[in-house]
Design a protein around this motif. Structure first.
Motif, mmCIF file in Angstrom:
data_model
loop_
_atom_site.group_PDB
_atom_site.id
_atom_site.type_symbol
_atom_site.label_atom_id
_atom_site.label_comp_id
_atom_site.label_asym_id
_atom_site.label_seq_id
_atom_site.Cartn_x
_atom_site.Cartn_y
_atom_site.Cartn_z
ATOM 1 N N PRO A 1 0.805 -1.233 0.000
ATOM 2 C CA PRO A 1 0.000 0.000 0.000
ATOM 3 C C PRO A 1 0.833 1.276 0.000
ATOM 4 O O PRO A 1 0.403 2.293 -0.556
ATOM 5 C CB PRO A 1 -0.820 -0.127 1.295
ATOM 6 C CG PRO A 1 -0.853 -1.588 1.583
ATOM 7 C CD PRO A 1 0.449 -2.131 1.108
ATOM 8 N N ASP A 2 2.022 1.245 0.619
ATOM 9 C CA ASP A 2 2.832 2.461 0.690
ATOM 10 C C ASP A 2 3.602 2.752 -0.591
ATOM 11 O O ASP A 2 4.291 3.772 -0.696
ATOM 12 C CB ASP A 2 3.796 2.395 1.875
ATOM 13 C CG ASP A 2 4.767 1.222 1.779
ATOM 14 O OD1 ASP A 2 4.746 0.502 0.744
ATOM 15 O OD2 ASP A 2 5.534 1.019 2.735
ATOM 16 N N GLY A 3 3.531 1.832 -1.561
ATOM 17 C CA GLY A 3 4.222 2.045 -2.826
ATOM 18 C C GLY A 3 5.712 1.768 -2.788
ATOM 19 O O GLY A 3 6.413 1.999 -3.784
ATOM 20 N N ASN A 4 6.202 1.260 -1.656
ATOM 21 C CA ASN A 4 7.632 0.972 -1.531
ATOM 22 C C ASN A 4 7.957 -0.503 -1.706
ATOM 23 O O ASN A 4 9.068 -0.938 -1.379
ATOM 24 C CB ASN A 4 8.137 1.445 -0.156
ATOM 25 C CG ASN A 4 8.133 2.957 -0.039
ATOM 26 O OD1 ASN A 4 8.422 3.663 -1.010
ATOM 27 N ND2 ASN A 4 7.773 3.453 1.145
ATOM 28 N N GLY A 5 6.999 -1.278 -2.185
ATOM 29 C CA GLY A 5 7.239 -2.700 -2.366
ATOM 30 C C GLY A 5 7.910 -3.005 -3.693
ATOM 31 O O GLY A 5 8.236 -2.120 -4.486
ATOM 32 N N SER A 6 8.131 -4.279 -3.916
ATOM 33 C CA SER A 6 8.709 -4.729 -5.178
ATOM 34 C C SER A 6 7.706 -4.539 -6.301
ATOM 35 O O SER A 6 6.489 -4.502 -6.081
ATOM 36 C CB SER A 6 9.109 -6.200 -5.084
ATOM 37 O OG SER A 6 10.106 -6.406 -4.101
#
Length: 710
Positions: free
Chosen positions: A154-159
């Motif tokens: 959800p935070d957009g910092n994932g793979s």
């Protein structure tokens, strides 16, 4: 002086003490160096496989001890900066790279570039190999607090699909394709994996080779002595193989097995694998050290020790193939810790294929240079050396066989059972070759001709004559008639007209020849059409019928030239009474023009340099058209489409019984019905063959009644 927490009150003091303790722990954790662990240690401790994998559970070095030293060369403690793995297929080399990525995410985070031949191949690798590893390895699994960030957080910092992020730092793995300059220019990286290296192009958009571009991405970290690079690939052609070149400039390590009989160490070679006559499935190993007879495949695991690697040359002296245990250990002690390592994972030492499997596939490749090349590269794990020149077309002319041909008043020869036709499209007409096939890829050139006329309009000009030709029946020796089984037409020129011709009958196939040593004889691949409107305008069509049938011309020509050379050798042997049953024996009818033989041998293999890198390619000889060579390529594609190599002896016997069954009535010629006379373009007209047809024999006897004929 101690900080006075109590002045803030009991609740606040407790909260402050808790926060400070957490902060102390975080600072200590950040300052604490990572464990002094080698990649091979990390792998056995953390790597896991799913229950439905071929070898489930934790990673065990006992399965493939030869991978231990390869992995450890990628550990931060090791001075190695670059390792090249030249390997057979399914040898564990790529799995070692997967382990390295997991290790980096955990203990040595940093930016990494993972390059495959295409971006699609890299994405497929991530979906099929990397993410299943993450799911099954708790140390990596994001749902268990692992070191890899999940996709779509959800935070957009994932793979993401093309970028794998690490959870404990700003490290990542960027997926890239060697065919995309943009994907290779995006980041400065510390680590790089180049997988399937021999499939990389020699030059990328005029900017140099992908290898050079990867080298530029590593420059900053390499200058500080902190970069590492891993190159992995099965080899291709000797002299032009990229992984072969990388291995050649390394310390060239070979793996030594330990003899269970005498205890010596030796590098196994293909000549050490033996089998009883005709029983390849019983292949075993004869060690060159003591000649013990014999070692079975199940003993291979006990012969492989993790310390089996030894450089091909130490202190300027070539390392002997056979060493006593004492000599081997002494040589290991003298071997320098080089910054460029090379490891040769051959098929003979591989844990994942048996010597019997290798011997059976070696037997099946005999007589076909393209199949032998595939065996050498993928099964044996060696570069294939191209040998032999262009077959002598003048000697091939002398092999024209009397008594059959489209303009002889006789029937089709007894041998062929399946008929194909290959068509090469030119602006002023169509070249065609009609071929009969039997077991073991034996072929008969039944007809070769040029149909003049324009080819740019559907169903008109030369296409109308070709349609008439392709619809006629062929009469077999017993008198029964059958149509041509498969037609393959070159659709690379005047594509719409060629496809229209092919749509008129289910046994016709439009094909596109493509250069390349790794392409299959016949496969689906490139897109023919793109969406014209809507949200997908400009994108490739997803319809199966819009995928082109691609013909790998390089491999087909290699096989064909091998067949021609073996045909010449067999014909010469038969002059002294020897019997030959070589694969791909070629027969030519008496009516073939002289130019036919010049055209079917009109190309040769040359070395050309692209972006400073050599490559081996087929090139036409000066002044020699190659139209009928192309026709033979398309006939071979038709042979592949019909899957004739999969037919058993029983299948061929049933086909022979069906097509050679007798039929009442007079025997007709080779083809029923009229056809436009065979003509050649004005610039290519040739004389009629010099060999006259045989005179009718008295009484129709097959052999003249002449004394002493035997």
């Amino acid at each position: 002086m101690a900080f006075d927490y109590d002045r803030f009150g009991d609740a606040a003091a407790a909260a402050l003490r808790s926060n400070v303790a957490g902060l102390d722990k975080s600072i200590a954790s950040g300052l604490r160096p990572p464990p002094d662990m080698w990649l091979s240690e990390w792998t056995t401790k953390f790597r896991r496989f799913a229950d439905d994998d071929p070898i489930p559970g934790p990673w065990r070095h006992s399965t493939a001890p030869e991978l231990v030293e390869i992995m450890d060369s990628m550990s931060p403690q090791d001075p190695c900066e670059e390792a090249a793995i030249i390997k057979c297929a399914q040898s564990g080399g790529s799995a070692s790279a997967e382990n390295w990525i997991g290790f980096i995410s955990d203990l040595a985070p940093g930016p990494m570039l993972f390059v495959q031949a295409t971006l699609k191949a890299a994405l497929d690798w991530a979906a099929e190999k990397f993410w299943p590893m993450v799911e099954n390895t708790p140390r990596l699994n994001p749902d268990r607090g692992g070191t890899i960030r999940a996709q779509g957080t959800p935070d957009g910092n994932g793979s993401t699909k093309s970028k794998i992020r690490f959870s404990r730092s700003n490290g990542f793995v960027l997926l890239a394709g060697a065919n995309s300059a943009a994907s290779l220019r995006q980041r400065t990286v510390r680590y790089a994996v180049e997988d399937d290296l021999d499939q990389f192009p020699e030059d990328l958009d005029g900017q140099g080779s992908p290898e050079v571009m990867v080298d530029q991405r590593l420059k900053v970290w390499r200058r500080q002595g902190l970069s590492k690079r891993l190159k992995i690939s099965t080899p291709t052609i000797k002299g032009t193989s990229k992984i072969g070149r990388a291995y050649a400039v390394s310390d060239r390590r070979r793996f030594h097995l330990k003899c269970p009989q005498c205890g010596s160490r030796f590098v196994p070679e293909w000549g050490d694998v033996q089998w009883p006559d005709g029983k390849h499935e019983q292949a075993h190993l004869i060690p060159p050290c003591c000649g013990f007879d014999h070692i079975e495949h199940w003993q291979k695991a006990g012969m492989k020790l993790p310390d089996g690697w030894l450089s091909d040359e130490i202190d300027g002296v070539k390392t002997p193939r056979i060493l006593t245990e004492e000599e081997f250990r002494a040589a290991r002690g003298r071997m320098p810790a080089s910054v460029k390592r090379g490891f040769h994972l051959t098929g003979i030492i591989s844990s994942f294929q048996t010597w019997a499997d290798m011997a059976v596939s070696f037997r099946d490749a005999q007589g076909d240079l393209n199949k032998l090349k595939t065996w050498t590269n993928l099964v044996h794990g060696f570069e294939f050396e191209l040998k032999g020149g262009t077959p002598d077309y003048e000697k091939l002319r002398e092999l024209r066989e009397q008594g059959w041909g489209p303009r002889q008043i006789v029937h089709i020869p007894v041998g062929p059972l399946v008929i194909t036709m290959g068509v090469d499209v030119q602006g002023d007409g169509l070249y065609l070759e009609t071929v009969g096939w039997s077991e073991n890829a034996e072929s008969w050139t039944l007809d070769a001709r040029f149909l003049p006329g324009p080819t740019d309009v559907k169903g008109e000009g030369a296409w109308a004559d070709l349609d008439t030709y392709a619809r006629r029946k062929i009469v077999f020796p017993g008198g029964r008639s059958f149509g041509i089984d498969q037609v393959c037409v070159d659709a690379g020129y005047n594509t719409e007209a060629a496809e229209a011709f092919c749509r008129a009958h289910p046994n016709r196939l439009a094909v596109f020849g493509r250069a390349g040593w790794q392409l299959p004889i016949l496969g689906r691949g490139e897109n023919l059409r793109y969406e014209q409107q809507g949200r997908r305008a400009g994108q490739a069509s997803k319809k199966a019928e819009d995928k082109a049938f691609i013909v790998g011309t390089f491999g087909v020509k290699l096989s064909w030239y091998g067949f021609l050379r073996s045909t010449l050798a067999a014909a010469e042997a038969e002059t002294v009474g020897a019997i030959s049953a070589s694969r791909g024996r070629a027969h030519f009818n008496v009516d073939l023009p002289d130019e036919y033989f010049e055209q079917i041998t009109a190309e040769t293999i040359v070395t050309e340099t692209v972006a400073g890198q050599p490559r081996r390619v087929w090139k036409p000889l000066a002044g020699r058209p190659n139209h009928w060579l192309d026709c033979r390529v398309y006939n071979t594609a038709a042979h592949e489409k019909l899957m004739l190599d999969t037919l058993t002896q029983e299948d061929w016997a049933r086909l022979r019984a069906e097509r050679h069954a007798p039929k009442d009535g007079a025997q007709a010629g080779l083809f029923d019905g009229p056809i436009a006379p065979a003509t050649m373009p004005a610039a290519a007209k040739v004389e009629a063959p010099r060999t006259p047809p045989p005179a009718p024999r008295e009484g129709g006897a097959f052999i003249d009644r002449t004394e002493g004929w035997l």
